[in-house]
Design a protein around this motif. Structure first.
Motif, short mmCIF file in Angstrom:
data_model
loop_
_atom_site.label_atom_id
_atom_site.label_comp_id
_atom_site.label_asym_id
_atom_site.label_seq_id
_atom_site.Cartn_x
_atom_site.Cartn_y
_atom_site.Cartn_z
N ASP A 137 -6.38 10.15 6.14
CA ASP A 137 -5.70 9.25 7.07
C ASP A 137 -5.45 7.92 6.40
O ASP A 137 -6.30 7.03 6.40
N ARG A 138 -4.28 7.80 5.76
CA ARG A 138 -3.96 6.56 5.06
C ARG A 138 -2.76 5.84 5.67
O ARG A 138 -2.55 4.67 5.38
N GLU A 139 -1.96 6.51 6.46
CA GLU A 139 -0.71 5.92 6.94
C GLU A 139 -0.95 4.71 7.84
O GLU A 139 -0.32 3.67 7.66
N ARG A 192 -12.09 -3.87 5.98
CA ARG A 192 -12.16 -3.64 7.42
C ARG A 192 -11.40 -2.38 7.84
O ARG A 192 -11.68 -1.80 8.88
N ASP A 193 -10.44 -1.97 7.04
CA ASP A 193 -9.59 -0.84 7.40
C ASP A 193 -9.67 0.26 6.35
O ASP A 193 -8.69 0.95 6.09
N PHE A 194 -10.85 0.41 5.75
CA PHE A 194 -10.97 1.36 4.63
C PHE A 194 -10.63 2.76 5.10
O PHE A 194 -11.17 3.24 6.10
N PRO A 195 -9.74 3.45 4.39
CA PRO A 195 -9.20 4.71 4.92
C PRO A 195 -10.07 5.91 4.60
O PRO A 195 -10.84 5.92 3.64
N ALA A 196 -9.91 6.93 5.41
CA ALA A 196 -10.43 8.25 5.07
C ALA A 196 -9.43 8.93 4.14
O ALA A 196 -8.26 8.52 4.05
N TRP A 245 0.88 -1.18 0.00
CA TRP A 245 0.00 0.00 0.00
C TRP A 245 0.91 1.22 0.00
O TRP A 245 1.60 1.51 0.98
N ALA A 246 0.92 1.94 -1.12
CA ALA A 246 1.77 3.13 -1.25
C ALA A 246 0.89 4.31 -1.63
O ALA A 246 0.27 4.30 -2.70
N GLY A 247 0.85 5.32 -0.77
CA GLY A 247 0.01 6.48 -1.04
C GLY A 247 -1.46 6.09 -1.08
O GLY A 247 -2.02 5.59 -0.10
N ASN A 248 -2.08 6.30 -2.23
CA ASN A 248 -3.48 5.91 -2.39
C ASN A 248 -3.64 4.79 -3.41
O ASN A 248 -4.66 4.68 -4.09
N CYS A 249 -2.61 3.93 -3.49
CA CYS A 249 -2.64 2.78 -4.39
C CYS A 249 -2.36 1.51 -3.58
O CYS A 249 -1.39 1.45 -2.82
#
Length: 378
Positions: A301-303, A294-298, A260-264
């Motif tokens: 807040d992706r880190e 289960r951990d879908f990001p806002a 998972w890098a950035g928004n990819c």
């Protein structure tokens, strides 16, 4: 239906062993769990019998599990009313299942499907993907992108430059040939298990599917050529019909440095490539999607979700590595250079602990040495 009930079978030319999905540890494994007591009883009887005749009295799988006789009889792991008799998995035609999910998403949830090839991407000042340009369809904007391009990793590696970490330290299997063979279910019995067969320079599998079966051969290119590998499948399962679908592929085990890098987010083989002897196939993809959902990001807040996802992928890769090492170490393989090389490889710590012994000085199985520690399918 595009599924078949499955329980794992391991067979080799020097003998065979049933490999049920039931766990050996008390309280783990669900329906029909036999617990650890039969194992200790079997080991005690083996030691007593070896002192007399030098031979074991009964095969481990038949002595400690209920499934082997059911597999021999070709029985389903479910009762007629749908209740589970023993733990089981599914045989799934991934192509049919994928089409089913795609059609369902488009029809019920309004998902738009675009079949095209990404050529380049636009990124913002923070390095996030904002726009994906495709060869024919044009630009595709988005907030979160999933790389499902398999070994090519067109987004993660091709556009974001995320490196692939090779985890195969020594030569081994690096190629596979798979074939889908149509079969008349009215005249051929349906096997409720997958068959894995040890071969002199690799191994092969057979998995029943709807209206046929899928088969594959895993081998090392330095020892076997593609044509020879395909011929070996024909020797195992009979002459392949002309309408059989044959696919050749190469692989190297490993994983992305970051899945998972950035928004990819990389999913499936784009994230990691497992040793086929421990690869759960479609189950791996569903497991990763489950972590993502289960951990879908806002958007801001992706880190933290990315770190948890990366840890989950690495843990699964290590567990699959341990499982493959265990199977290679204890499989009744042949006395060939390939199997000698596989058995000479250093075992991971979890596998060595599992093989070290069944009991502690107090007579209880240490939790850290129980086989389920490197057994992700239980």
């Amino acid at each position: 239906m595009c599924v078949r009930l499955s329980i794992f079978l391991y067979a080799a030319q020097r003998g065979k062993a049933r490999h049920p999905r039931t766990a050996l540890v008390d309280g783990v494994g669900g329906v029909g769990n036999p617990g650890w007591r039969p194992v200790k009883s079997w080991l005690r009887k083996c030691r007593q019998n070896r002192r007399g005749s030098g031979e074991t009295i009964e095969a481990f799988d038949y002595a400690c599990f209920r499934e082997p006789p059911l597999l021999d009889a070709g029985k389903s792991p479910r009762w007629m009313d749908g209740r589970a008799a023993v733990p089981y998995g599914w045989h799934i035609d991934t192509a049919m299942f994928t089409r089913c999910l795609r059609d369902l998403a488009m029809r019920r949830f309004g998902v738009r499907a675009v079949r095209d090839t990404p050529v380049h991407a636009e990124r913002d000042a923070d390095g996030m993907l904002t726009l994906l340009h495709t060869a024919e369809y044009g630009p595709v904007p988005g907030d979160l992108f999933l790389d499902c391009t398999g070994d090519e990793r067109l987004l993660m590696t091709g556009m974001l430059g995320e490196p692939f970490v090779d985890t195969d330290e020594s030569p081994g299997c690096d190629s596979a040939v798979t074939v889908t063979v149509p079969m008349d279910e009215e005249t051929h019995a349906i096997e409720p298990f997958t068959t894995v067969t040890a071969l002199p320079d690799g191994w092969a599998w057979k998995m029943p599917l709807l209206g046929g079966f899928g088969a594959g051969r895993v081998y090392a290119r330095e020892l076997t050529g593609p044509d020879e590998a395909l011929k070996a499948l024909g020797d195992l399962h009979g002459p392949l019909p002309r309408n059989a679908t044959v696919r050749h592929s190469g692989y190297r085990t490993g994983h992305l440095r970051r899945s998972w890098a950035g928004n990819c987010v990389a999913v499936g083989r784009a994230a990691q490539v497992l040793e086929p002897l421990a690869d759960d196939g479609l189950g791996e993809v569903l497991r990763q999607v489950g972590h993502l959902v289960r951990d879908f990001p806002a958007l801001r807040d992706r880190e933290a979700p990315a770190a948890r996802y990366d840890r989950a992928v690495r843990r699964r890769h290590e567990a699959a590595r341990d499982l493959a090492a265990l199977r290679y170490a204890v499989a009744p393989g042949l006395d060939t250079p390939f199997w000698a090389d596989r058995r000479a490889r250093p075992l991971p710590d979890a596998v060595r602990e599992s093989l070290a012994g069944p009991a502690s000085p107090r007579g209880r199985t240490p939790r850290r040495s129980r086989p389920t520690r490197c057994w992700p399918h239980c």
